[in-house]
Design a protein around this motif. Structure first.
Motif, PDB file in Angstrom:
ATOM      1  N   TYR A  14     -40.417 -32.872  21.072  1.00  0.00           N
ATOM      2  CA  TYR A  14     -39.076 -32.744  21.650  1.00  0.00           C
ATOM      3  C   TYR A  14     -39.208 -31.971  22.949  1.00  0.00           C
ATOM      4  CZ  TYR A  14     -34.563 -30.383  22.357  1.00  0.00           C
ATOM      5  OH  TYR A  14     -33.421 -29.876  22.901  1.00  0.00           O
ATOM      6  N   LYS A  16     -37.659 -29.647  25.304  1.00  0.00           N
ATOM      7  CA  LYS A  16     -36.546 -28.690  25.433  1.00  0.00           C
ATOM      8  C   LYS A  16     -36.480 -28.189  26.865  1.00  0.00           C
ATOM      9  CE  LYS A  16     -34.824 -24.305  23.659  1.00  0.00           C
ATOM     10  NZ  LYS A  16     -33.472 -24.696  23.353  1.00  0.00           N
ATOM     11  N   LYS A  28     -39.391 -27.842  31.371  1.00  0.00           N
ATOM     12  CA  LYS A  28     -39.323 -28.448  30.055  1.00  0.00           C
ATOM     13  C   LYS A  28     -40.536 -27.980  29.262  1.00  0.00           C
ATOM     14  CE  LYS A  28     -37.903 -32.707  29.661  1.00  0.00           C
ATOM     15  NZ  LYS A  28     -37.815 -34.178  29.643  1.00  0.00           N
ATOM     16  N   PRO A  55     -35.378 -30.907  15.510  1.00  0.00           N
ATOM     17  CA  PRO A  55     -34.731 -29.964  16.432  1.00  0.00           C
ATOM     18  C   PRO A  55     -33.264 -29.728  16.058  1.00  0.00           C
ATOM     19  CG  PRO A  55     -35.980 -31.593  17.641  1.00  0.00           C
ATOM     20  CD  PRO A  55     -35.954 -32.048  16.213  1.00  0.00           C
ATOM     21  N   ASP A  57     -31.421 -27.747  18.205  1.00  0.00           N
ATOM     22  CA  ASP A  57     -30.848 -27.359  19.489  1.00  0.00           C
ATOM     23  C   ASP A  57     -29.586 -28.190  19.749  1.00  0.00           C
ATOM     24  OD1 ASP A  57     -30.295 -26.890  22.162  1.00  0.00           O
ATOM     25  OD2 ASP A  57     -32.298 -27.352  22.884  1.00  0.00           O
ATOM     26  N   PHE A  60     -30.020 -31.292  21.797  1.00  0.00           N
ATOM     27  CA  PHE A  60     -30.875 -32.380  21.296  1.00  0.00           C
ATOM     28  C   PHE A  60     -30.060 -33.654  21.139  1.00  0.00           C
ATOM     29  CE2 PHE A  60     -32.886 -34.478  17.498  1.00  0.00           C
ATOM     30  CZ  PHE A  60     -33.964 -34.999  18.185  1.00  0.00           C
TER      31      PHE A  60
END
Length: 86
Positions: A14, A16, A28, A55, A57, A60
């Protein structure tokens, strides 16, 4: 038991997004969340996905990326979980 002719392994990650504290640019960090395996056998191709994390987040969107597998070298000072800003 099925005889595997070829096996390819990939990391699932992922991306982020965060802002660098030094120059405030957008960055990132890639967070590994699992592994994708493709096995070729005399019976055809078999694809499997193992998710170790999902994830949570709020940003996401459900998009994960796949990269060729590279084992983590524990003595390497590169990407560590401590580098992730919260």
């Amino acid at each position: 038991m099925e005889h595997v002719l070829d096996k390819r392994v990939f990391n699932i990650a992922y991306g982020k997004k965060y802002q660098s504290s030094s120059d405030h640019s957008d960055k990132k960090v890639w967070i590994a969340v699992g592994r994708l395996t493709i096995e070729e056998s005399k019976y055809g191709e078999r694809i499997s996905i193992r998710l170790d994390a999902i994830p949570t987040d709020p940003a996401f969107t459900g998009l994960l990326s796949v990269f060729p597998y590279e084992p983590r070298n524990v003595s390497s000072p590169s990407t560590t979980e401590d580098d992730i800003p919260f």
